[in-house]
Design a protein around this motif. Structure first.
Motif, PDB file in Angstrom:
ATOM      1  N   TRP A 181       0.707  -1.267   0.033  1.00  0.00           N
ATOM      2  CA  TRP A 181       0.023   0.055  -0.083  1.00  0.00           C
ATOM      3  C   TRP A 181       0.750   1.249   0.006  1.00  0.00           C
ATOM      4  O   TRP A 181       0.513   2.320  -0.715  1.00  0.00           O
ATOM      5  N   ALA A 229       1.535   1.792  -3.516  1.00  0.00           N
ATOM      6  CA  ALA A 229       0.341   2.370  -4.365  1.00  0.00           C
ATOM      7  C   ALA A 229       0.026   3.782  -3.901  1.00  0.00           C
ATOM      8  O   ALA A 229      -0.323   4.512  -5.014  1.00  0.00           O
ATOM      9  N   ARG A 230       0.193   3.977  -2.649  1.00  0.00           N
ATOM     10  CA  ARG A 230      -0.141   5.380  -2.131  1.00  0.00           C
ATOM     11  C   ARG A 230       0.635   6.326  -2.736  1.00  0.00           C
ATOM     12  O   ARG A 230       0.280   7.508  -3.118  1.00  0.00           O
ATOM     13  N   TYR A 256      -7.545   5.043  -8.275  1.00  0.00           N
ATOM     14  CA  TYR A 256      -8.179   3.802  -7.305  1.00  0.00           C
ATOM     15  C   TYR A 256      -9.687   3.842  -8.362  1.00  0.00           C
ATOM     16  O   TYR A 256     -10.365   4.704  -8.367  1.00  0.00           O
ATOM     17  N   THR A 260      -9.734   7.941  -3.111  1.00  0.00           N
ATOM     18  CA  THR A 260      -8.705   7.018  -2.313  1.00  0.00           C
ATOM     19  C   THR A 260      -8.911   5.390  -2.592  1.00  0.00           C
ATOM     20  O   THR A 260      -9.936   5.186  -3.222  1.00  0.00           O
ATOM     21  N   ASP A 261      -8.237   4.667  -1.785  1.00  0.00           N
ATOM     22  CA  ASP A 261      -8.385   3.220  -1.857  1.00  0.00           C
ATOM     23  C   ASP A 261      -9.686   2.882  -1.091  1.00  0.00           C
ATOM     24  O   ASP A 261     -10.141   1.491  -1.243  1.00  0.00           O
ATOM     25  N   ASP A 276     -10.113   2.354   2.075  1.00  0.00           N
ATOM     26  CA  ASP A 276      -9.518   1.772   3.366  1.00  0.00           C
ATOM     27  C   ASP A 276     -10.130   2.643   4.501  1.00  0.00           C
ATOM     28  O   ASP A 276      -9.543   3.577   4.528  1.00  0.00           O
ATOM     29  N   GLY A 283     -10.108  -2.903   5.105  1.00  0.00           N
ATOM     30  CA  GLY A 283      -8.994  -2.921   4.240  1.00  0.00           C
ATOM     31  C   GLY A 283      -9.497  -2.196   2.990  1.00  0.00           C
ATOM     32  O   GLY A 283     -10.497  -1.777   2.717  1.00  0.00           O
ATOM     33  N   PRO A 284      -8.530  -1.936   1.874  1.00  0.00           N
ATOM     34  CA  PRO A 284      -9.100  -1.417   0.674  1.00  0.00           C
ATOM     35  C   PRO A 284     -10.114  -1.893  -0.223  1.00  0.00           C
ATOM     36  O   PRO A 284     -10.469  -3.004  -0.253  1.00  0.00           O
TER      37      PRO A 284
END
Length: 165
Positions: free
Chosen positions: A108, A111-112, A122, A132-133, A135, A140-141
């Motif tokens: 993560w 990815a961030r 995303y 955002t993902d 999460d 979790g994402p």
């Protein structure tokens, strides 16, 4: 007594240098923005992350040898694109699936960071882009990272991409 201060090329871009390189990456011709400070321009040129080209994309030094006196600009090159990525980021972008989705095992933080730089976005199962993902710290994402056009460009370069000398 005179002292000579030898300028050393940076190993990794500073935040200001990153902004200039990312802006160049977003430009269709890879141009570093004109508003970039002289200090940043000097540093990224010294690091060989950019090179000077003409409006047609020819190397400025070669064009001048042949009588060119027109405008030139700095363009990001393969070294500049590589300087923007960590090894984990480079691996994640190169191993993305045919649909652009990053590999399942991408950490993560990687990815961030890629998302922060605009290299991934995303998406949910329907393809809708989210900021955002998703999460919330419990489940979790909810959304997967997908490579953007800018992310593809950092890995593959421009159609007229110049090789670092």
């Amino acid at each position: 007594m005179t002292t000579t201060l030898a300028r050393k090329a940076p190993a990794t871009p500073t935040p200001a240098q990153r902004r200039a390189l990312l802006a160049a990456l977003a430009d269709p011709k890879g141009r570093v923005p004109e508003y970039t400070s002289t200090r940043v321009l000097d540093a990224i040129y010294l690091a060989r992350w950019v090179h000077e080209v003409t409006n047609t994309g020819r190397a400025a030094w070669n064009a001048r040898l042949h009588g060119y006196e027109g405008p030139t600009f700095l363009s990001i090159n393969s070294r500049g694109r590589a300087a923007l990525l960590t090894e984990a980021g480079r691996t994640a972008l190169r191993e993305a699936g045919p649909d652009g989705r990053l590999p399942e095992g991408t950490a993560w933080p990687t990815a961030r960071t890629l998302h922060r730089d605009g290299l991934v976005e995303y998406r949910d199962a329907n393809g809708t882009v989210h900021p955002t993902d998703g999460d919330d710290g419990v489940r979790g994402p909810l959304y997967a990272p997908y490579v953007t056009e800018l992310g593809r460009r950092i890995v593959t370069g421009f159609p007229q991409a110049h090789r670092a000398v």
